[in-house]
Design a protein around this motif. Structure first.
Motif, PDB file in Angstrom:
ATOM      1  N   ASN A   1     -35.448 -41.245  -0.579  1.00 16.07           N
ATOM      2  CA  ASN A   1     -34.589 -41.890  -1.568  1.00 16.07           C
ATOM      3  C   ASN A   1     -35.294 -42.886  -2.469  1.00 16.07           C
ATOM      4  O   ASN A   1     -34.689 -43.375  -3.412  1.00 16.07           O
TER       5      ASN A   1
ATOM      6  N   ASP B   1     -32.327 -42.679   5.473  1.00 18.43           N
ATOM      7  CA  ASP B   1     -32.892 -41.329   5.381  1.00 18.43           C
ATOM      8  C   ASP B   1     -32.690 -40.569   6.689  1.00 18.43           C
ATOM      9  O   ASP B   1     -32.363 -39.378   6.689  1.00 18.43           O
TER      10      ASP B   1
ATOM     11  N   SER C   1     -23.025 -41.143   2.355  1.00 19.71           N
ATOM     12  CA  SER C   1     -23.105 -40.270   1.193  1.00 19.71           C
ATOM     13  C   SER C   1     -24.188 -39.232   1.458  1.00 19.71           C
ATOM     14  O   SER C   1     -25.342 -39.596   1.695  1.00 19.71           O
TER      15      SER C   1
ATOM     16  N   THR D   1     -29.113 -39.588   7.017  1.00 18.01           N
ATOM     17  CA  THR D   1     -28.804 -38.482   6.120  1.00 18.01           C
ATOM     18  C   THR D   1     -29.176 -37.152   6.768  1.00 18.01           C
ATOM     19  O   THR D   1     -28.447 -36.152   6.649  1.00 18.01           O
TER      20      THR D   1
ATOM     21  N   ALA E   1     -25.592 -48.832  -2.412  1.00 26.06           N
ATOM     22  CA  ALA E   1     -25.203 -47.780  -3.354  1.00 26.06           C
ATOM     23  C   ALA E   1     -23.999 -48.198  -4.187  1.00 26.06           C
ATOM     24  O   ALA E   1     -23.911 -47.883  -5.387  1.00 26.06           O
TER      25      ALA E   1
ATOM     26  N   PRO F   1     -26.237 -35.632   0.271  1.00 27.11           N
ATOM     27  CA  PRO F   1     -26.501 -34.710  -0.824  1.00 27.11           C
ATOM     28  C   PRO F   1     -26.157 -33.279  -0.421  1.00 27.11           C
ATOM     29  O   PRO F   1     -26.148 -32.945   0.769  1.00 27.11           O
TER      30      PRO F   1
ATOM     31  N   GLY G   1     -32.630 -41.952  -4.808  1.00 26.01           N
ATOM     32  CA  GLY G   1     -31.944 -40.731  -4.442  1.00 26.01           C
ATOM     33  C   GLY G   1     -32.496 -39.468  -5.058  1.00 26.01           C
ATOM     34  O   GLY G   1     -31.811 -38.441  -5.083  1.00 26.01           O
ATOM     35  N   SER G   2     -33.751 -39.501  -5.500  1.00 24.67           N
ATOM     36  CA  SER G   2     -34.298 -38.369  -6.258  1.00 24.67           C
ATOM     37  C   SER G   2     -35.096 -37.383  -5.418  1.00 24.67           C
ATOM     38  O   SER G   2     -35.693 -36.451  -5.957  1.00 24.67           O
TER      39      SER G   2
END
Length: 328
Positions: A65, A45, A55, A48, A266, A57, A92-93
């Motif tokens: 996540n 996280d 990966s 990200t 993932a 978003p 991942g929501s």
């Protein structure tokens, strides 16, 4: 309703995220409205938010996540879930939020009465530890595994899962203060990293065969693990906490036939079928719900404290997980 949202990425992760108000429509057919109970902050996280993860978003995005929630309202044609049911949220929501709409078929019902904070950490670190132990080298009870970053969340789960399988662990840490927590979890040997690590591993294990090493640090820490392995052994890397690419010397690679593999959860999620995922999660849910598998929680924060929470999670001196409790 409030959520932790970011519209840009930058080198200081807690500078790019903030709690903002938002609204949701009623759930549509097949959807449920979920109140988020707990969501952890993982190293992925943080990466990200800085833009360094593998990966990313599209922006704007909501952080988080994984986590657990409670069904508040079910839309039309939803079966098997009802208000009050605890559920595992989809990976991942965007789980750093007080509420979310989710496809009912993507939710996993959880046992009632279990520790929801522990279950909130189910989706990423426990399966990572389980698969690292299972999918690369066939190990028998009594054999040894060596890992670094042993005081991390994955490291702690790996110690517990290895013990449940009858395996023994050599656990490498980077600071003296990290020894005690790993020993408390049941780590058989705990050592500080260093150039002479391999010699100390052989001394501590009586020269036992070690075919698997688990690396989350990279740099020369990878080579230190490789030197501790039996010829023909495998190092599996799943992170780069040290900020450097894995180092593996010609002596290890050529003369001792050490193999270096990579693992990304993932990718496993994409390639594993529903039955395989279901079996793994059923096993882990049972262990967590029964208290046989757990992680230390250092601190919890509300959604309006998200910047403090991310800063705490990014700190290198943590002794446990940071959780976001969006609804208090």
């Amino acid at each position: 309703m409030r959520q932790a949202r970011y519209t840009r990425r930058g080198p200081v992760p807690h500078d790019v995220i903030e709690a903002v108000e938002f609204t949701l429509p009623p759930p549509e057919a097949g959807q449920v409205l979920v109140e988020v109970m707990a969501a952890p902050i993982n190293p992925s996280d943080v990466l990200t938010l800085t833009g360094q993860y593998g990966s990313l978003p599209p922006l704007p995005a909501v952080g988080g996540n994984e986590g657990v929630g409670r069904v508040v309202e079910a839309g039309p044609r939803v079966t098997g879930l009802k208000p009050g049911q605890s559920v595992l949220l989809p990976v991942g929501s965007g789980t750093w939020t007080t509420h979310m709409l989710a496809d009912a078929k993507a939710l996993v019902a959880l046992p009632e009465g279990a520790d929801f904070q522990q279950l909130s950490m189910l989706s990423i670190n426990p399966p990572t530890a389980a698969l690292l132990l299972r999918d690369f080298v066939e190990l028998q009870p009594g054999e040894w595994v060596v890992q670094n970053a042993a005081n991390s969340a994955v490291g702690g789960y790996l110690v517990q899962l290895a013990k449940a399988r009858g395996l023994r662990t050599v656990n490498v840490v980077r600071r003296e203060s990290a020894r005690a927590p790993v020993e408390a979890l049941g780590g058989d040997v705990v050592l500080l990293d260093g150039d002479d690590l391999a010699a100390r591993v052989r001394e501590a294990t009586g020269g036992a065969r070690i075919a698997l090493a688990v690396d989350a640090v990279g740099g020369m820490a990878t080579e230190h693990l490789a030197q501790a392995l039996t010829p023909g052994g495998t190092v599996v890397n799943y992170g780069a906490m040290g900020g450097e690419a894995c180092a593996l010397s010609p002596a290890s690679l050529i003369f001792r036939d050490i193999r270096l593999r990579g693992f990304w959860l993932a990718r496993w999620f994409r390639e594993a079928n529903a039955e395989a995922r279901g079996r793994l999660f059923a096993e882990l849910v049972s262990l967590i719900a029964s208290g046989r598998l757990r992680a230390h929680v250092q601190a919890t924060y509300g959604i309006d404290e998200i910047r403090q929470a991310v800063a705490a999670a990014a700190s290198g001196e943590r002794s446990g997980k940071i959780l976001v409790l969006p609804n208090g």
